[in-house]
Enzyme design. Structure first.
Site, mmCIF file in Angstrom:
data_model
loop_
_atom_site.group_PDB
_atom_site.id
_atom_site.type_symbol
_atom_site.label_atom_id
_atom_site.label_comp_id
_atom_site.label_asym_id
_atom_site.label_seq_id
_atom_site.Cartn_x
_atom_site.Cartn_y
_atom_site.Cartn_z
ATOM 1 N N CYS A 113 -24.346 3.872 -28.098
ATOM 2 C CA CYS A 113 -23.369 2.893 -27.608
ATOM 3 C C CYS A 113 -23.289 2.823 -26.083
ATOM 4 O O CYS A 113 -22.788 1.838 -25.530
ATOM 5 C CB CYS A 113 -21.992 3.197 -28.184
ATOM 6 S SG CYS A 113 -21.978 3.317 -29.983
ATOM 7 N N HIS A 244 -17.320 -0.451 -24.050
ATOM 8 C CA HIS A 244 -18.024 -0.511 -25.327
ATOM 9 C C HIS A 244 -17.063 -1.018 -26.395
ATOM 10 O O HIS A 244 -15.932 -0.529 -26.517
ATOM 11 C CB HIS A 244 -18.560 0.874 -25.702
ATOM 12 C CG HIS A 244 -18.991 0.963 -27.127
ATOM 13 N ND1 HIS A 244 -19.839 0.042 -27.702
ATOM 14 C CD2 HIS A 244 -18.666 1.848 -28.120
ATOM 15 C CE1 HIS A 244 -20.023 0.351 -28.975
ATOM 16 N NE2 HIS A 244 -19.323 1.432 -29.245
ATOM 17 N N ASN A 274 -18.718 -3.668 -33.933
ATOM 18 C CA ASN A 274 -19.383 -2.689 -33.070
ATOM 19 C C ASN A 274 -20.886 -2.914 -33.152
ATOM 20 O O ASN A 274 -21.518 -2.624 -34.166
ATOM 21 C CB ASN A 274 -19.015 -1.276 -33.532
ATOM 22 C CG ASN A 274 -19.639 -0.182 -32.669
ATOM 23 O OD1 ASN A 274 -20.576 -0.422 -31.912
ATOM 24 N ND2 ASN A 274 -19.129 1.030 -32.797
#
Length: 318
Positions: A113, A244, A274
Site C-alpha cells: 500500500c 492511502h 482499497n
C-alpha cells in the site's frame, strides 16, 4: 542541482462496479455493516482477461497524453504492485511493451500500500542523481484476484485500478511555482510485518485490521507532520491530503490530527475501495482532473500498509 516535478497524472479503473448490495449476495454482510466500519460503497473489479499490467498501461497512456509526451520520451518505468502473479517479465517491462517503448529501464517495487510513494521517491532520486530524465511512475494492483471471497472482513475492502505520474527533471534545483517533489520520509515497523499479508499458493490477502488501525491513528500523524517539515510546509498550508485509501475511519481523523485544517482530503476509498499501491495516484489524479486542486498547490501524499512500511512526501500539483 537538478530538481524534479510531476508533469502529469493519469488513472484507470475497470468498468465493472461491485456494490455493497452485490457483496451481500456473496458473503454474510450488508451495506450498513460495510459503510459503518470502512466507509466503502462501491469498488471496481477487473475481469480475468485484465491483468495488472493492462490496468497500469491504461493509466500510463493517460498520463503520457496529459503531458504531451510519447512513450519514447520515458527512460525509466517504475511500477509499484504486489499483485503481479508472474515473476518475469516484471510488470514494468510488460507495460513498456504494451506502450511500444524502445529501451527504458524497467523495475517493479513491492511495498504494497506504500508502493506508489516509495516509487515516486525512487524516481525523484534517480532524476536528481542523473540516472534518468523522465520517469513513468505507476501504482497498480488487482486486489480482487488475491482476495478470499468467503472472508467478509477483507473481501469488502478491496478494488482494482491503477494511477500514474510522469516525473521529469527541472534544471537549476529551484522549482518555484512549478510542480515539485519534496523530500521523502520513509521507513517501516519490522515487528509488525505480518499485520498485512499477501501469502500462500494461491496468494491471499489477510490483515490484522485492529493492529493497523491503532498504528495508523496513533503513529502516523507525527510522521506526516515530519514529512511536511522536510518540505518546509506547515500542515495548515496544505491544499490537499491524499493518504492511502484504506478505511474512511482512518483517513478522516488523521487529516484532523495532522493539522491540515485547510486541505481537501481525498476520500476515493468510498467509490474505489482499497486498491493498495494504486490508491494514492488514483485519488490524486481524480482530484486534479475535477479541478479541486489548483496547479502548484502543495499536497501531502502518505502511504502505509504491508511490511508495515510507510512513505510520504509533499508534492506540487501539476
Amino acid at each position: 542541482m537538478t530538481g524534479t516535478r510531476i508533469a502529469a497524472l493519469g488513472h484507470y479503473q475497470p468498468a465493472k462496479v461491485l456494490t455493497n448490495h452485490d457483496l451481500a449476495e456473496i458473503v454474510d454482510t450488508d451495506d450498513a455493516w460495510i459503510t459503518s466500519r470502512v466507509g466503502i460503497r462501491t469498488r471496481h473489479v477487473a475481469g480475468p482477461d485484465e491483468p495488472v499490467d493492462e490496468l497500469a498501461a491504461h493509466a500510463a497512456g493517460k498520463a503520457l497524453a496529459a503531458a504531451g509526451l510519447t512513450p519514447d520520451d520515458i527512460d525509466l518505468v517504475l511500477v509499484a504492485t504486489s499483485t503481479a502473479i508472474d515473476r518475469s517479465p516484471n510488470t514494468a517491462a510488460r507495460v513498456a511493451a504494451r506502450l511500444g517503448m524502445t529501451s527504458p529501464a524497467t523495475m517493479d517495487l513491492n511495498v504494497v500500500c506504500a508502493g506508489f510513494t516509495h516509487a515516486l521517491a525512487t524516481a525523484d532520486h534517480a532524476v536528481r542523481a542523473g540516472g534518468a530524465h523522465r520517469v513513468l511512475v505507476i501504482g497498480a494492483d488487482k486486489m480482487t484476484e488475491v482476495c478470499d471471497w468467503t472472508d467478509r472482513t477483507t473481501c469488502v475492502l478491496v478494488g482494482d485500478g491503477a494511477g500514474a505520474a510522469i516525473v521529469e527533471a527541472v534544471e537549476g534545483g529551484e522549482t518555484g511555482a512549478a510542480p515539485g517533489i519534496g523530500p521523502v520520509l520513509w521507513g517501516s515497523v519490522p515487528e509488525m510485518g505480518n499485520a498485512v499479508r499477501i501469502e500462500g499458493t494461491p496468494p491471499r490477502f489477510a490483515q490484522e485490521g485492529q493492529s493497523v488501525y491503532r498504528w495508523a491513528t496513533q503513529q502516523l500523524p507525527a510522521l506526516a507532520r515530519k514529512t511536511c517539515e522536510r518540505s518546509g510546509i506547515a500542515p495548515e498550508e496544505l491544499a490537499g491530503v491524499v493518504l492511502h485509501q484504506a478505511n474512511l475511519r482512518i483517513i478522516e481523523p488523521l487529516a484532523a490530527k495532522i493539522g491540515a485544517v485547510n486541505a481537501i482530503v481525498a476520500r476515493d476509498v468510498i467509490d474505489s475501495g482499497n486498491t493498495s499501491a494504486a490508491s494514492i495516484p488514483l485519488a490524486l489524479a481524480k482530484l486534479v482532473e475535477r479541478g479541486e486542486l489548483p496547479s502548484g498547490a502543495p499536497v501531502l501524499l502518505f502511504g502505509f500498509g504491508g511490511n508495515l512500511s510507510y512513505a510520504g512526501q509533499v508534492i506540487r500539483v501539476p
